[in-house]
Design an enzyme around this catalytic site. Sequence first.
Site, short mmCIF file in Angstrom:
data_model
loop_
_atom_site.label_atom_id
_atom_site.label_comp_id
_atom_site.label_asym_id
_atom_site.label_seq_id
_atom_site.Cartn_x
_atom_site.Cartn_y
_atom_site.Cartn_z
N GLY A 151 0.81 -1.21 0.00
CA GLY A 151 0.00 0.00 0.00
C GLY A 151 0.84 1.26 0.00
N CYS A 152 1.07 1.81 1.18
CA CYS A 152 1.73 3.11 1.29
C CYS A 152 3.20 3.06 0.88
CB CYS A 152 1.57 3.64 2.70
SG CYS A 152 -0.16 3.88 3.17
#
Length: 214
Positions: A151-152
């Site tokens: 994700g990030c």
Amino acid sequence: MSKPTTDSDTASTWGRRLGFGARPLLLVIDVTRAFTEEHRPLATGSSELIAQINRITGAARTADIPIIFTVVAYDDPDFSDAGLWAKKIGTHPDLLAGSDGVELDPRLSRENKEAVLVKKYASCFFGTDLSSRLNASARDTLIIVGMTTSGCVRATAVDAIQSGFRPIIARDAVGDRWKDAHDQALYDLNAKYADVIETEEILDYFGRIDAQAS
């Protein structure tokens, strides 16, 4: 008719090394209680991960390399400041500003002078002043640790290379709640967007910078 792709074609096209630049910054992504405390719905196992991150932050301080920590937090109780992302992943009270979920994990080593960047989306670049901070201090390399890999961490690395910074990911200092997603993200990132390397190589790099400054 096109020729079939060979192993040598793949090796020459994917996974080339960017290498380290001259002026790194260490980015510690979202090591917050919402993501690290096992009783919470968004969490993943984190004890070994945090210990590894602390090794890297300690070496960065010794070499006088700046560190930025990030947290994700939403101000609006209805998560309207999360936009459509809230519709996709749902709303989680642990991510509301002022909740203990958005606090950095207390096991994480951070000095008071080290910046904490608040973000609302996956990439640490989107809607923040990270690019301006990097450009103002003439940083050319972004060392990335934290979570989550798929994700990030991934979104930040992609934006980093698109913004002209060398993304270097510590393979053993990033984590994800899903092993398959973690492994696939690292494979794809190393092929196309970042150098995915071991912590020891990063520590050696920091050591060389420290030696040059002495």
